[in-house]
Design a protein around this motif. Sequence first.
Motif, PDB file in Angstrom:
ATOM      1  N   TRP A 149      10.939 -18.568  39.040  1.00 62.60           N
ATOM      2  CA  TRP A 149      10.101 -17.576  39.722  1.00 62.60           C
ATOM      3  C   TRP A 149      10.754 -17.091  41.007  1.00 62.60           C
ATOM      4  CZ3 TRP A 149       6.255 -14.979  37.720  1.00 62.60           C
ATOM      5  CH2 TRP A 149       5.524 -14.136  38.565  1.00 62.60           C
ATOM      6  N   GLU A 150      11.263 -18.010  41.789  1.00 60.41           N
ATOM      7  CA  GLU A 150      11.853 -17.609  43.063  1.00 60.41           C
ATOM      8  C   GLU A 150      13.115 -16.784  42.854  1.00 60.41           C
ATOM      9  OE1 GLU A 150      12.395 -20.753  45.802  1.00 60.41           O
ATOM     10  OE2 GLU A 150      10.247 -21.191  45.973  1.00 60.41           O
ATOM     11  N   HIS A 151      13.810 -17.055  41.739  1.00 60.94           N
ATOM     12  CA  HIS A 151      15.019 -16.284  41.458  1.00 60.94           C
ATOM     13  C   HIS A 151      14.690 -14.898  40.932  1.00 60.94           C
ATOM     14  CE1 HIS A 151      18.472 -14.930  39.006  1.00 60.94           C
ATOM     15  NE2 HIS A 151      19.212 -15.519  39.935  1.00 60.94           N
ATOM     16  N   THR A 152      13.675 -14.799  40.083  1.00 59.44           N
ATOM     17  CA  THR A 152      13.351 -13.545  39.402  1.00 59.44           C
ATOM     18  C   THR A 152      12.388 -12.686  40.209  1.00 59.44           C
ATOM     19  OG1 THR A 152      13.583 -14.760  37.305  1.00 59.44           O
ATOM     20  CG2 THR A 152      12.584 -12.568  37.193  1.00 59.44           C
ATOM     21  N   HIS A 153      11.535 -13.310  41.007  1.00 61.06           N
ATOM     22  CA  HIS A 153      10.530 -12.572  41.794  1.00 61.06           C
ATOM     23  C   HIS A 153      10.679 -12.943  43.281  1.00 61.06           C
ATOM     24  CE1 HIS A 153       8.224 -11.324  38.161  1.00 61.06           C
ATOM     25  NE2 HIS A 153       8.652 -12.482  37.682  1.00 61.06           N
ATOM     26  N   PRO A 154      11.811 -12.631  43.874  1.00 62.13           N
ATOM     27  CA  PRO A 154      12.005 -13.009  45.290  1.00 62.13           C
ATOM     28  C   PRO A 154      10.971 -12.316  46.186  1.00 62.13           C
ATOM     29  CG  PRO A 154      13.682 -11.444  44.582  1.00 62.13           C
ATOM     30  CD  PRO A 154      12.950 -11.851  43.353  1.00 62.13           C
ATOM     31  N   GLY A 155      10.394 -13.092  47.060  1.00 59.11           N
ATOM     32  CA  GLY A 155       9.432 -12.540  48.015  1.00 59.11           C
ATOM     33  C   GLY A 155       8.034 -12.353  47.453  1.00 59.11           C
ATOM     34  N   GLU A 156       7.787 -12.648  46.158  1.00 61.49           N
ATOM     35  CA  GLU A 156       6.448 -12.497  45.572  1.00 61.49           C
ATOM     36  C   GLU A 156       5.933 -13.875  45.185  1.00 61.49           C
ATOM     37  OE1 GLU A 156       4.150 -10.017  42.030  1.00 61.49           O
ATOM     38  OE2 GLU A 156       6.311 -10.333  41.900  1.00 61.49           O
ATOM     39  N   SER A 157       4.833 -14.270  45.778  1.00 66.77           N
ATOM     40  CA  SER A 157       4.300 -15.591  45.472  1.00 66.77           C
ATOM     41  C   SER A 157       3.660 -15.587  44.086  1.00 66.77           C
ATOM     42  CB  SER A 157       3.242 -15.987  46.513  1.00 66.77           C
ATOM     43  OG  SER A 157       2.052 -15.227  46.340  1.00 66.77           O
ATOM     44  N   LEU A 158       3.773 -16.707  43.408  1.00 66.99           N
ATOM     45  CA  LEU A 158       3.178 -16.835  42.093  1.00 66.99           C
ATOM     46  C   LEU A 158       1.658 -16.721  42.174  1.00 66.99           C
ATOM     47  CD1 LEU A 158       3.426 -17.452  39.074  1.00 66.99           C
ATOM     48  CD2 LEU A 158       3.423 -19.895  39.640  1.00 66.99           C
ATOM     49  N   GLU A 159       1.079 -17.261  43.223  1.00 64.63           N
ATOM     50  CA  GLU A 159      -0.381 -17.208  43.383  1.00 64.63           C
ATOM     51  C   GLU A 159      -0.878 -15.764  43.450  1.00 64.63           C
ATOM     52  OE1 GLU A 159      -3.855 -19.263  46.116  1.00 64.63           O
ATOM     53  OE2 GLU A 159      -1.766 -19.277  46.786  1.00 64.63           O
ATOM     54  N   GLU A 160      -0.172 -14.922  44.218  1.00 59.38           N
ATOM     55  CA  GLU A 160      -0.578 -13.521  44.338  1.00 59.38           C
ATOM     56  C   GLU A 160      -0.403 -12.792  43.008  1.00 59.38           C
ATOM     57  OE1 GLU A 160      -1.861  -9.868  45.611  1.00 59.38           O
ATOM     58  OE2 GLU A 160      -2.136 -11.862  46.476  1.00 59.38           O
ATOM     59  N   TYR A 161       0.673 -13.108  42.297  1.00 58.37           N
ATOM     60  CA  TYR A 161       0.919 -12.470  40.999  1.00 58.37           C
ATOM     61  C   TYR A 161      -0.200 -12.817  40.011  1.00 58.37           C
ATOM     62  CZ  TYR A 161       3.053 -11.514  36.463  1.00 58.37           C
ATOM     63  OH  TYR A 161       3.281 -11.061  35.198  1.00 58.37           O
ATOM     64  N   LEU A 162      -0.564 -14.083  39.972  1.00 54.89           N
ATOM     65  CA  LEU A 162      -1.607 -14.501  39.039  1.00 54.89           C
ATOM     66  C   LEU A 162      -2.947 -13.872  39.383  1.00 54.89           C
ATOM     67  CD1 LEU A 162      -0.748 -18.307  38.694  1.00 54.89           C
ATOM     68  CD2 LEU A 162      -0.187 -16.460  37.098  1.00 54.89           C
ATOM     69  N   ARG A 163      -3.221 -13.739  40.682  1.00 51.14           N
ATOM     70  CA  ARG A 163      -4.484 -13.116  41.087  1.00 51.14           C
ATOM     71  C   ARG A 163      -4.511 -11.650  40.695  1.00 51.14           C
ATOM     72  NH1 ARG A 163      -6.279  -9.823  44.490  1.00 51.14           N
ATOM     73  NH2 ARG A 163      -4.222  -9.525  45.428  1.00 51.14           N
ATOM     74  N   ARG A 164      -3.409 -10.947  40.966  1.00 46.69           N
ATOM     75  CA  ARG A 164      -3.349  -9.516  40.664  1.00 46.69           C
ATOM     76  C   ARG A 164      -3.359  -9.246  39.170  1.00 46.69           C
ATOM     77  NH1 ARG A 164       1.084  -8.739  42.882  1.00 46.69           N
ATOM     78  NH2 ARG A 164       2.417  -8.473  41.040  1.00 46.69           N
ATOM     79  N   ASP A 165      -2.754 -10.137  38.402  1.00 44.87           N
ATOM     80  CA  ASP A 165      -2.657  -9.935  36.954  1.00 44.87           C
ATOM     81  C   ASP A 165      -3.905 -10.363  36.204  1.00 44.87           C
ATOM     82  OD1 ASP A 165      -1.048 -10.970  34.108  1.00 44.87           O
ATOM     83  OD2 ASP A 165      -0.608  -9.008  34.970  1.00 44.87           O
ATOM     84  N   GLY A 166      -4.819 -11.039  36.875  1.00 51.17           N
ATOM     85  CA  GLY A 166      -6.039 -11.473  36.222  1.00 51.17           C
ATOM     86  C   GLY A 166      -5.948 -12.826  35.565  1.00 51.17           C
ATOM     87  N   LEU A 167      -4.760 -13.412  35.501  1.00 51.30           N
ATOM     88  CA  LEU A 167      -4.617 -14.709  34.861  1.00 51.30           C
ATOM     89  C   LEU A 167      -5.314 -15.808  35.647  1.00 51.30           C
ATOM     90  CD1 LEU A 167      -0.897 -14.522  33.703  1.00 51.30           C
ATOM     91  CD2 LEU A 167      -2.936 -14.481  32.253  1.00 51.30           C
ATOM     92  N   ALA A 168      -5.328 -15.670  36.965  1.00 49.32           N
ATOM     93  CA  ALA A 168      -5.991 -16.680  37.792  1.00 49.32           C
ATOM     94  C   ALA A 168      -7.483 -16.713  37.511  1.00 49.32           C
ATOM     95  CB  ALA A 168      -5.725 -16.397  39.270  1.00 49.32           C
ATOM     96  N   ALA A 169      -8.069 -15.515  37.300  1.00 52.59           N
ATOM     97  CA  ALA A 169      -9.496 -15.464  37.012  1.00 52.59           C
ATOM     98  C   ALA A 169      -9.814 -16.121  35.673  1.00 52.59           C
ATOM     99  CB  ALA A 169      -9.958 -14.006  37.003  1.00 52.59           C
ATOM    100  N   ARG A 170      -8.893 -16.031  34.744  1.00 45.25           N
ATOM    101  CA  ARG A 170      -9.129 -16.602  33.417  1.00 45.25           C
ATOM    102  C   ARG A 170      -8.925 -18.106  33.395  1.00 45.25           C
ATOM    103  NH1 ARG A 170      -5.484 -15.330  27.943  1.00 45.25           N
ATOM    104  NH2 ARG A 170      -6.527 -16.881  26.623  1.00 45.25           N
ATOM    105  N   PHE A 171      -7.896 -18.586  34.113  1.00 47.91           N
ATOM    106  CA  PHE A 171      -7.547 -19.997  34.009  1.00 47.91           C
ATOM    107  C   PHE A 171      -7.760 -20.787  35.306  1.00 47.91           C
ATOM    108  CE2 PHE A 171      -4.908 -17.941  30.760  1.00 47.91           C
ATOM    109  CZ  PHE A 171      -5.218 -18.707  29.653  1.00 47.91           C
ATOM    110  N   GLY A 172      -8.115 -20.129  36.368  1.00 46.85           N
ATOM    111  CA  GLY A 172      -8.257 -20.827  37.629  1.00 46.85           C
ATOM    112  C   GLY A 172      -6.995 -20.727  38.477  1.00 46.85           C
ATOM    113  N   LYS A 173      -7.046 -21.296  39.678  1.00 46.57           N
ATOM    114  CA  LYS A 173      -5.955 -21.134  40.643  1.00 46.57           C
ATOM    115  C   LYS A 173      -5.170 -22.410  40.877  1.00 46.57           C
ATOM    116  CE  LYS A 173      -8.742 -17.669  43.096  1.00 46.57           C
ATOM    117  NZ  LYS A 173      -9.334 -17.271  44.387  1.00 46.57           N
ATOM    118  N   ALA A 174      -5.244 -23.361  39.935  1.00 40.55           N
ATOM    119  CA  ALA A 174      -4.653 -24.674  40.179  1.00 40.55           C
ATOM    120  C   ALA A 174      -3.145 -24.702  40.009  1.00 40.55           C
ATOM    121  CB  ALA A 174      -5.297 -25.714  39.253  1.00 40.55           C
ATOM    122  N   LEU A 175      -2.568 -23.748  39.245  1.00 40.69           N
ATOM    123  CA  LEU A 175      -1.156 -23.858  38.917  1.00 40.69           C
ATOM    124  C   LEU A 175      -0.253 -23.842  40.146  1.00 40.69           C
ATOM    125  CD1 LEU A 175       1.141 -24.068  36.936  1.00 40.69           C
ATOM    126  CD2 LEU A 175       1.041 -21.585  36.597  1.00 40.69           C
TER     127      LEU A 175
END
Length: 894
Positions: A149-175
């Motif tokens: 993730w850090e190599h492919t998405h520099p400067g973008e946190s995984l948490e923000e990506y999951l929230r924006r993509d809707g995956l966090a809402a489906r599976f929660g924010k624990a990852l």
Amino acid sequence: MAGRDLRALFSSNDRSLAASEAFTNRQGQWQAVTDALGEHLRRLTDPAFDVEDLEAPRRNVLVFHGVGGIGKSTLSRKLEAALATGGEQRPAQWPAPAWPTDHRILPVRIDLARSAGMDFERVVLTLRLALAELGRPLPAFDLALRRYWEHTHPGESLEEYLRRDGLAARFGKALPQQMQSALGDVAQALLLPGTVATAVSQVTGALVRSLRERRQTAAALAGCGRLADLLEAEPDLDALSFYPHLLAWELAQLPADKAVVPVVLLDTFEDIGDRTHRDFERLLQRVVWLMPNALFLLTGRSRLQWAEEALAGQLDWTGPAAWPALAIRDLPAARTPSPSAGGRQFLIGDFSPEDCEDYLARRLARNGQPVIDARLRQVITSRSHGLPLYLDLAAMRFLEIRRSGRTPQPADFDADFPALIARTLADLTPDERHVLRSVALLDAFDLNLATRTAGLTHQAPALRLTERPFVRHNPFGLWPFHLHDLIRSTLRTADDQTDDRWSPTDWQQAATRAFEALGEQWSAGETHDRLLLVGCLRQGLRLARDHRLDLGWLTEAAWAYIGDSVWEPLAPPARDHDTGTGLQTAADALVEILSTLARRQRENRSRTAERLTRLIDSGLLPPDLHDMAVYYLAKAQRDLGLTEDSRRGMQHVVAGGGRLAPNARRGLAHLSRLAGDFPTAIDAAAHLGWEGRHHRVTGDVRWVQGDIAGGAQAFQAARREGEEHGKKGEAAMSQAMRAFTLAFADPDVADDEIELAEQLLGPVDLRAATLDVRIAELLRDAGADTGFADRYQVLRAEIDTSGLAFAQAKLELALAFHHAVRDDQEGAAASISRLRALTRQDYYAYYADIAHFMAGLPLPAESASAARWLDGEQATRERWRALVTARREYLRTP
């Protein structure tokens, strides 16, 4: 289990209307899933199972495929819900699951549809997010994923990506927290300074060194033999596709109280690419291969090709050795066997009529009662051919008609849905769409026929089309492929608005190409290939009739068809939207004459005569085919006892000198025999030759003289001649008469002859010959107390419906023989009386004479026939009486 159907809900102002996403049946698919899951769980508990074994064949895939609108996505959603609750929230039709209850099943459904915006990265994230509910990090996988993730998405946190993509809402924010925890735990185990605990590059670098040097500090992860290689690899998308191996390894390390078995449902599999571009498919295949402890349920339009060797190089693991359960061709969903039997690919079948009725009854309801009445449900069901998409479209049409203020009527559903075409064509190439429309003209086809009908010079599009689920495959058919019935009829009749829709001229040109291609196949086939002849005739007749084509090769094929007297049914289905205008073209007339000749074996001869008379009067047939109609009308008239009409018809055909002239000369000889003019008949037989069936005519004359040996010998010669010329019908007719003749003389010999006749009649449709064998069975048992009278009555009723007057007389003669053997003078007199009523001087009158001979009764001069016996009346009488005496001796012999 039924979800709300928002389309229907927003199509009506009626708030009392309950619009549900009805789900029906699919018990076979559920059984396949439960069986596969049970086998999968047993394999996981086998001590020999090793999650890191990358060479063992994979059996962790189950595939359901079928046409668009068959209900694959609905099935996928229902499976997810049922698996998530241990089977408790399953449709009522599904039985309780049988897999072991000590395993926790974790379903993960991923929709691969383009409209869902799914890419491979999101597939991997979804898998990991679903496992986040375990409440613990999976350090080997999490470290690799964090590094990627850090190599492919520099400067973008995984948490923000999951929230924006809707995956966090489906599976929660624990990852993100679990990944950070994994990173910290590894750093702490490696005794790294706290200041670098969050620097993934330093942590992974230190971990790799520890793994390479086999340090005790990396003991927790040292069991994952390929972790170091994955952490050293460039963290790109290709590397990401191998990370599921780490996920599988982590799952295998879970303690028993935390263990889960993922069931990954990959829906809309056809949207990941096409048969040329397999990049996404290659990445997904790696996930499946590298996670042998997960079960994958794939749903899509096409069967999975991974077991085909030809894909080597396009995918990483191919061939039956790698995917043994995928190598078996589609299994019928209606009779889904246990996957342990071998097959793991299932074609999702159409609904049964009962399922269609159930679907429509529950689709739209008010106060628990169906809104679509029973009559409409029956009409919609009959037109749907079991396709759920059609049922859904019909329900929407129902609501649309109600909005117009009308009450929907059955006629409102006597139409096609162009939307079916759009759904069918959606993922086809232009050439495949062209071939699809072309083969819609054909009942069945092979690659060559499809290519020729489409007017293409290469078979590739047709080959690709045959792999689609709406193309059904029958490896034992003359042409192995055919389209789904509803899709075929819709393609031919619906006014679709697709960009490449065909004009009437396009359809006409394709029909001409198909007609010519069928003619070429028939012409190039084996001379006696009856299956090919009948197949080409059935398809060619329909094309010529529906598209007003010239007869062309059909004329020769028609002559070949009648030449063997087999009479397979030929009548093609009625025209789409037939106006009922009757005979209009030569093709209409040819369809009618051939179907009439075939049907005459199953309908009254008077009906056959009516049909043929109408054909002759139409004047649509060319001269040689006109003679065909005249000849068979004359045969029907003879069977009905209309001897003068029959004689005129036969004489007309003889005078024309056409192909049926020898047959007509035989017909005239038969008419002489019917009138009792045996010398004329036997002289004519001597000049008929093979084409006039001389031996059979001779046998017909000989047996009525009481010359059983001479008649049987002639019929045997006729049978052998028929076999030598490859004429199954002639051989069967001749053997039937040989069995009938010998049944007068020797019951034991007759047994074998009757059995042979039945064998020869099996592949042909000859009613008169079949009745001859049935009468022979009675004759064989004549004189014995074997329920003869009851059997006679049953057979008499059957013959009455056929209109075959000669068969009625022949049956009565058999009864007279029975009475003569039993010396039943009263019964013999009654049979003679009935024979008088059934015959005339020019139509089997001598049967009554024979009955007198058999019973030993004098023949009154006033009632004697005008028969001219070959050896005179006295010699004939003695032969028939001797047969009765011999049967009495046979019955007295122990």
